[in-house]
Write an enzyme that holds these catalytic residues in place. Structure first.
Site, PDB file in Angstrom:
ATOM      1  N   CYS A 157      36.277  38.383  40.640  1.00 29.78           N
ATOM      2  CA  CYS A 157      35.348  38.861  41.288  1.00 29.78           C
ATOM      3  C   CYS A 157      34.346  39.636  40.300  1.00 29.78           C
ATOM      4  O   CYS A 157      33.199  40.021  40.692  1.00 29.78           O
ATOM      5  CB  CYS A 157      35.749  40.124  42.369  1.00 29.78           C
ATOM      6  SG  CYS A 157      36.791  39.423  43.508  1.00 29.78           S
ATOM      7  N   HIS A 298      31.382  47.810  44.678  1.00 30.32           N
ATOM      8  CA  HIS A 298      32.204  46.594  45.023  1.00 30.32           C
ATOM      9  C   HIS A 298      32.385  46.576  46.301  1.00 30.32           C
ATOM     10  O   HIS A 298      32.246  45.579  47.152  1.00 30.32           O
ATOM     11  CB  HIS A 298      33.359  46.751  44.030  1.00 30.32           C
ATOM     12  CG  HIS A 298      34.089  45.523  44.238  1.00 30.32           C
ATOM     13  ND1 HIS A 298      33.544  44.261  43.730  1.00 30.32           N
ATOM     14  CD2 HIS A 298      35.170  44.984  44.896  1.00 30.32           C
ATOM     15  CE1 HIS A 298      34.317  43.291  43.821  1.00 30.32           C
ATOM     16  NE2 HIS A 298      35.333  43.871  44.275  1.00 30.32           N
ATOM     17  N   HIS A 335      31.579  38.614  50.763  1.00 29.24           N
ATOM     18  CA  HIS A 335      32.223  38.610  49.541  1.00 29.24           C
ATOM     19  C   HIS A 335      31.869  37.486  48.845  1.00 29.24           C
ATOM     20  O   HIS A 335      32.863  36.416  48.950  1.00 29.24           O
ATOM     21  CB  HIS A 335      33.790  39.061  49.470  1.00 29.24           C
ATOM     22  CG  HIS A 335      34.133  39.546  47.987  1.00 29.24           C
ATOM     23  ND1 HIS A 335      33.621  39.161  47.220  1.00 29.24           N
ATOM     24  CD2 HIS A 335      35.316  40.079  47.941  1.00 29.24           C
ATOM     25  CE1 HIS A 335      34.506  39.618  45.912  1.00 29.24           C
ATOM     26  NE2 HIS A 335      35.234  40.447  46.673  1.00 29.24           N
ATOM     27  N   PHE A 394      40.390  40.550  41.442  1.00 26.64           N
ATOM     28  CA  PHE A 394      41.866  40.139  41.376  1.00 26.64           C
ATOM     29  C   PHE A 394      42.354  40.279  39.973  1.00 26.64           C
ATOM     30  O   PHE A 394      41.506  40.127  38.857  1.00 26.64           O
ATOM     31  CB  PHE A 394      41.829  38.777  41.728  1.00 26.64           C
ATOM     32  CG  PHE A 394      41.646  38.548  43.197  1.00 26.64           C
ATOM     33  CD1 PHE A 394      41.930  39.805  44.123  1.00 26.64           C
ATOM     34  CD2 PHE A 394      41.352  37.292  44.047  1.00 26.64           C
ATOM     35  CE1 PHE A 394      41.645  39.532  45.426  1.00 26.64           C
ATOM     36  CE2 PHE A 394      40.946  37.183  45.343  1.00 26.64           C
ATOM     37  CZ  PHE A 394      41.545  38.264  46.148  1.00 26.64           C
TER      38      PHE A 394
END
Length: 406
Positions: A157, A298, A335, A394
């Site tokens: 990400c 985020h 996302h 991640f």
């Protein structure tokens, strides 16, 4: 800059959608979800794929390619940079570094379905090269005839945040004059959706009300919503841009990156390393937390992420955390995985150049443990000169950028 997003195609359309508080989350239309537990995502609607590449090439490249091409074309036009008549040395001075999480993963899924289920004749002869992440930057280099470096950053990400920072470093080191950078991802496919669902990170509670599904920092958030899109930028050294008379949105002042070294998916409860990434970015910029006017979050809408990010912000910004307005772009566009950082950067630029901070929508009842100023539901007037953009990924990765309005 150039944007192809679930709430608008083109920079102005995207910024207007942000300011209105639009949601790009809808029932998935690209494949049958009638038997899937998760039926929603933030897809780019009304996109003209064939306008970006030859129709015969469409079957040979992943969905990310036309998305990136469209955003790059807008970015180049916005930068008044035509690649049609460049001399060889000028072409060699322009590089490409893109961030992506999944790259051609959805394309690979489709190709192997052809190989193993059929019809085999539908499979692309370019299955292997087009499935590799590295082919994505090459597609842009070939489309515009750019001979500089052509790289992909795939750090989950945080990919596009890292790609933009690496691009700035290449320019600062004198390796390239101009960089095409940003992020693109298109992870909306049956197998990918099933894989995310196995991790229980997607919400399945809002299939009948998709626009309300992505709800970072809300008490009743229950998981993230997948999104897709491309946010591409032209980066160059400040004086180089000035000499060209180019439009300049902002200067990249600082970058920080850390790793929790903790887990493949979960965040460490302490929030120490996301906080340290933000602190490193501010230190790199030569700034204090008191200098920050806005934070783009985020904000994935997962229970753990939002709470831990809030804790990290309090550590990084100390007593300033409660006074600085912040917002979660994923509440509107879902996302978009590796493109998240580039999307958040565009939202920060929107705040800088319109005087309106985009809202965090669907924040009807804040989580008591998420108690900062997330600009709930409506855009807010503000003068934003310095912005901090935060990303968490991640594999325990954390990255942050600091930018200043020019």
């Amino acid at each position: 800059m150039g944007c192809v997003t679930p709430i608008g195609i083109g920079r102005e359309a995207f910024w207007q959608g942000l300011q209105r508080g639009d949601s790009g989350v809808r029932r998935i239309e690209s494949f049958d979800v009638s038997n899937a537990p998760v039926k929603i995502a933030a897809e780019v609607p009304g996109f003209d794929w064939e306008a970006q590449l030859n129709p015969k090439d469409r079957k040979h490249v992943p969905r990310t390619v036309p998305l990136a091409l469209a955003a790059a074309r807008e970015a180049l036009a916005d930068a008044s940079l035509s690649t049609d008549d460049l001399a060889l040395e000028d072409r060699r001075a322009i590089g490409v570094v893109l961030g992506t999480g999944g790259g051609g993963l959805a394309f690979t899924e489709q190709q192997y379905q052809y190989w193993y289920v059929g019809p085999v004749q539908k499979a692309s002869v370019y299955t292997i090269p087009s499935s590799t992440h590295g082919g994505l930057s090459s597609e842009l280099s070939m489309a515009f005839g750019l001979r500089g470096l052509s790289h992909i950053v795939s750090t989950g990400c945080t990919s596009s945040t890292d790609a933009i920072a690496y691009s700035a470093q290449h320019i600062a080191l004198g390796r390239q004059d101009v960089m095409i950078s940003g992020g693109v991802d298109a992870p909306i496919a049956p197998g990918i959706l099933a894989g995310f669902n196995l991790m229980t990170v997607l919400t399945n509670e809002w299939n009948d009300e998709p626009a309300r599904a992505s709800r970072p920092f809300s008490r009743n958030r229950s998981g993230m919503v997948l999104g897709e899109g491309a946010w591409i930028y032209v980066l160059e050294e400040y004086e180089h841009a000035q000499r060209r008379g180019a439009k300049i949105y902002a200067e990249i002042l600082g970058y920080g990156a850390t790793c929790d070294a903790y887990h493949r998916v979960r965040l460490a409860e302490s929030g120490d390393e996301p906080a340290r990434a933000m602190t490193l970015a501010m230190q790199d910029a030569g700034l204090q937390p008191s200098d920050v006017d806005y934070v783009n979050l985020h904000g994935t809408s997962t229970v753990l992420n939002d709470r831990i990010e809030t804790n990290a912000l309090k550590q990084a910004l100390n007593c300033n955390a409660s006074r600085i307005p912040m917002s979660g772009t994923k509440s509107q566009v879902g996302h978009p995985q590796g493109a998240s950082g580039a999307a958040g950067l565009s939202a920060a630029l929107c705040a800088m150049h319109t005087g309106l901070i985009p809202p965090t929508i669907n924040l009807d009842e804040p989580d008591p443990e998420c108690d900062l100023d997330y600009v709930p539901n409506q855009a807010r007037k503000a003068d934003v000169e310095i912005a901090l953009c935060n990303c968490i990924g991640f594999g325990s990765k954390n990255s942050a950028l600091v930018i200043q309005r020019v």
